[in-house]
Design a protein around this motif. Structure first.
Motif, short mmCIF file in Angstrom:
data_model
loop_
_atom_site.label_atom_id
_atom_site.label_comp_id
_atom_site.label_asym_id
_atom_site.label_seq_id
_atom_site.Cartn_x
_atom_site.Cartn_y
_atom_site.Cartn_z
N UNK A 40 0.84 -1.20 0.00
CA UNK A 40 0.00 0.00 0.00
C UNK A 40 0.87 1.25 0.00
N UNK A 41 0.33 2.33 -0.54
CA UNK A 41 1.06 3.60 -0.59
C UNK A 41 0.13 4.73 -0.20
N UNK A 83 -5.73 10.67 -1.81
CA UNK A 83 -5.66 11.99 -1.22
C UNK A 83 -5.05 11.84 0.17
N UNK A 84 -4.56 12.93 0.76
CA UNK A 84 -4.00 12.82 2.11
C UNK A 84 -4.98 12.14 3.07
N UNK A 85 -4.49 11.15 3.79
CA UNK A 85 -5.32 10.43 4.75
C UNK A 85 -5.83 9.09 4.25
N UNK A 86 -5.61 8.80 2.98
CA UNK A 86 -6.05 7.51 2.44
C UNK A 86 -4.86 6.77 1.83
N UNK A 87 -5.07 5.52 1.47
CA UNK A 87 -4.01 4.71 0.87
C UNK A 87 -4.49 4.09 -0.43
N UNK A 88 -3.53 3.81 -1.33
CA UNK A 88 -3.83 3.23 -2.64
C UNK A 88 -2.90 2.06 -2.91
N UNK A 141 -14.94 8.82 8.71
CA UNK A 141 -15.10 10.27 8.74
C UNK A 141 -14.55 10.98 7.52
N UNK A 142 -13.81 10.28 6.68
CA UNK A 142 -13.21 10.88 5.48
C UNK A 142 -14.31 11.30 4.52
#
Length: 164
Positions: free
Chosen positions: A48-49, A56-61, A83-84
């Motif tokens: 994951x990155x 976006x900031x706060x999530x992973x892809x 909450x995102x």
């Protein structure tokens, strides 16, 4: 009645030509769409990155197949914390989304409207047609899988308020 071998033969030339042309077009289509070979990965092997074309900031892809920034098919996974929210936006490509875990909510339109959110628990599926504005809110930590045909991206309907 005598059998005449020349009168009962079928001319297979056009059929052979169509098979050759069809096979050639199929190979070319696979090359142009970035057809993928065998992929078999376990969750432990997935990397994951926090940076990615759609993260976006706060999530992973995690890109499983292809690259959404490049032409061709892609499948990726995204993780969002509870909450995102992502403001109304579009994507240039049509996408299919499966919620693997958590509770995800999405709505369609140019304005975020919590009353029009469709709550989708794990196992749900939805589509994001190309250039159709939509927005999201994460009700519980979520992991989802997205497939589409790149290049993809995210275009906000209006500038978002702060990071998201």
């Amino acid at each position: 009645m005598a059998w005449n071998s020349t009168s009962s033969r079928t001319n297979h030339g056009p059929v052979r030509a169509l098979i050759v042309v069809g096979t050639t077009l199929s190979v070319l289509a696979q090359a142009q769409t970035g057809a993928v070979g065998v992929v078999a990965v376990t969750p432990v092997e997935m990397k994951w990155s926090s940076q990615g074309g759609l993260a976006a900031p706060g999530m992973e892809q995690l890109n499983l197949v292809g690259d959404p920034a490049k032409p061709g098919p892609y499948t990726l996974r995204l993780k969002f914390p509870k909450g995102f929210k992502i403001a109304p936006h579009t994507h240039p490509d049509s996408r299919e989304v499966t919620i693997l875990s958590g509770i995800f909510a999405t709505g369609y339109g140019e304005k975020f409207d919590a009353a029009n959110l469709k709550v989708l628990p794990a196992g749900s599926f939805y589509t994001e047609p190309a250039n159709v504005p939509h927005y999201i809110e994460i009700k519980e930590d979520v992991e989802l899988q997205v497939s589409g045909m790149g290049p993809s991206g995210r275009i906000f309907v209006s500038p978002p308020d702060g990071p998201k």
